[in-house]
Motif scaffolding. Structure first.
Motif, PDB file in Angstrom:
ATOM      1  N   GLU A 137      -1.421  45.315  30.046  1.00  0.00           N
ATOM      2  CA  GLU A 137      -0.424  46.095  29.305  1.00  0.00           C
ATOM      3  C   GLU A 137       0.862  46.312  30.110  1.00  0.00           C
ATOM      4  O   GLU A 137       1.304  47.446  30.325  1.00  0.00           O
ATOM      5  N   ASN A 138       1.446  45.220  30.545  1.00  0.00           N
ATOM      6  CA  ASN A 138       2.737  45.206  31.256  1.00  0.00           C
ATOM      7  C   ASN A 138       2.715  45.924  32.603  1.00  0.00           C
ATOM      8  O   ASN A 138       3.761  46.311  33.110  1.00  0.00           O
TER       9      ASN A 138
ATOM     10  N   ASN B 235       5.691  38.996  28.798  1.00  0.00           N
ATOM     11  CA  ASN B 235       5.698  39.867  27.618  1.00  0.00           C
ATOM     12  C   ASN B 235       6.026  39.129  26.330  1.00  0.00           C
ATOM     13  O   ASN B 235       6.671  39.668  25.436  1.00  0.00           O
ATOM     14  N   LYS B 236       5.594  37.907  26.243  1.00  0.00           N
ATOM     15  CA  LYS B 236       5.760  37.141  25.008  1.00  0.00           C
ATOM     16  C   LYS B 236       4.427  37.123  24.269  1.00  0.00           C
ATOM     17  O   LYS B 236       3.405  37.553  24.788  1.00  0.00           O
ATOM     18  N   ASN B 237       4.449  36.607  23.059  1.00  0.00           N
ATOM     19  CA  ASN B 237       3.251  36.558  22.236  1.00  0.00           C
ATOM     20  C   ASN B 237       2.148  35.768  22.955  1.00  0.00           C
ATOM     21  O   ASN B 237       2.345  34.637  23.344  1.00  0.00           O
ATOM     22  N   SER B 238       0.995  36.405  23.123  1.00  0.00           N
ATOM     23  CA  SER B 238      -0.116  35.768  23.819  1.00  0.00           C
ATOM     24  C   SER B 238      -1.422  36.361  23.313  1.00  0.00           C
ATOM     25  O   SER B 238      -1.499  37.544  23.039  1.00  0.00           O
ATOM     26  N   PRO B 239      -2.485  35.546  23.222  1.00  0.00           N
ATOM     27  CA  PRO B 239      -3.783  36.070  22.782  1.00  0.00           C
ATOM     28  C   PRO B 239      -4.540  36.796  23.895  1.00  0.00           C
ATOM     29  O   PRO B 239      -5.628  37.305  23.664  1.00  0.00           O
TER      30      PRO B 239
ATOM     31  N   ASN C 141       3.247  33.293  29.231  1.00  0.00           N
ATOM     32  CA  ASN C 141       3.735  34.072  28.092  1.00  0.00           C
ATOM     33  C   ASN C 141       3.269  35.523  28.185  1.00  0.00           C
ATOM     34  O   ASN C 141       4.033  36.445  27.931  1.00  0.00           O
ATOM     35  N   TYR C 142       2.016  35.723  28.573  1.00  0.00           N
ATOM     36  CA  TYR C 142       1.500  37.080  28.727  1.00  0.00           C
ATOM     37  C   TYR C 142       2.285  37.820  29.812  1.00  0.00           C
ATOM     38  O   TYR C 142       2.713  38.960  29.614  1.00  0.00           O
TER      39      TYR C 142
END
Length: 175
Positions: free
Chosen positions: A124-125, A47-51, A43-44
């Motif tokens: 950060e992507n 670029n999806k929601n990830s902690p 997910n990270y």
């Protein structure tokens, strides 16, 4: 006499079955935990929601692990790879993890890393590529003395041969 042997075999068989059931339950639970962690990493990376705040990937030792922020309860060497507070992400990264044979021994194979091996850090992507420039051992003092530097990734763990030493891998940013 025959009845005692039968009871003993029944008890030993029951104990063996119970041990097997607990072992497989443990393996299944760990598989589910690892699967969930892999989903969080994916997910990270997608670029999806990830902690997570980042991902460390070391292809040579087949390691791909999510990293948590400084203030996260999961940013502890006993749970994960720890991002040390002295880090200045993404250009000066200091990471610590256990070696050995335990469940959280994420750096158990960093001793295999050699000069010019590649390490990826996702933050950060962006994907940062580091190349190993040096490995060495230092006396374990709970403090790692490093010169101020940017564009560097430091991995540290306990030495596999000497409990009084820690093993350090230094990698420089390539691109």
């Amino acid at each position: 006499m025959q009845l005692k042997k039968y009871r003993l075999l029944l008890i030993l068989g029951s104990i063996l079955i119970a041990i097997c059931l607990f072992y497989y339950r443990y393996k299944i639970i760990n598989y589910i935990i690892d699967y969930k962690k892999e989903i969080i990493v994916q997910n990270y990376l997608n670029n999806k929601n990830s902690p997570l705040i980042g991902v460390l990937e070391i292809p040579k030792i087949n390691l791909k692990k999510g990293l948590y922020s400084f203030d996260s309860k999961d940013n502890q060497v006993n749970k994960n790879i720890e991002v040390l507070k002295e880090s200045n992400l993404p250009y000066d990264i200091i990471l610590a993890a256990h070696s050995g044979s335990g469940r959280t021994s994420y750096f158990k194979d960093i001793f295999k890393l050699e000069k010019n091996d590649v390490i990826y850090f996702y933050y950060e992507n962006k994907k940062y590529t580091f190349g190993v420039v040096r490995t060495y051992k230092v006396l374990k003092t709970n403090y790692l003395s490093l010169n101020n530097s940017n564009n560097r990734l430091v991995l540290t763990t306990c030495d596999e041969e000497d409990d009084n030493m820690q093993y350090v891998v230094i990698a420089n940013l390539l691109y």
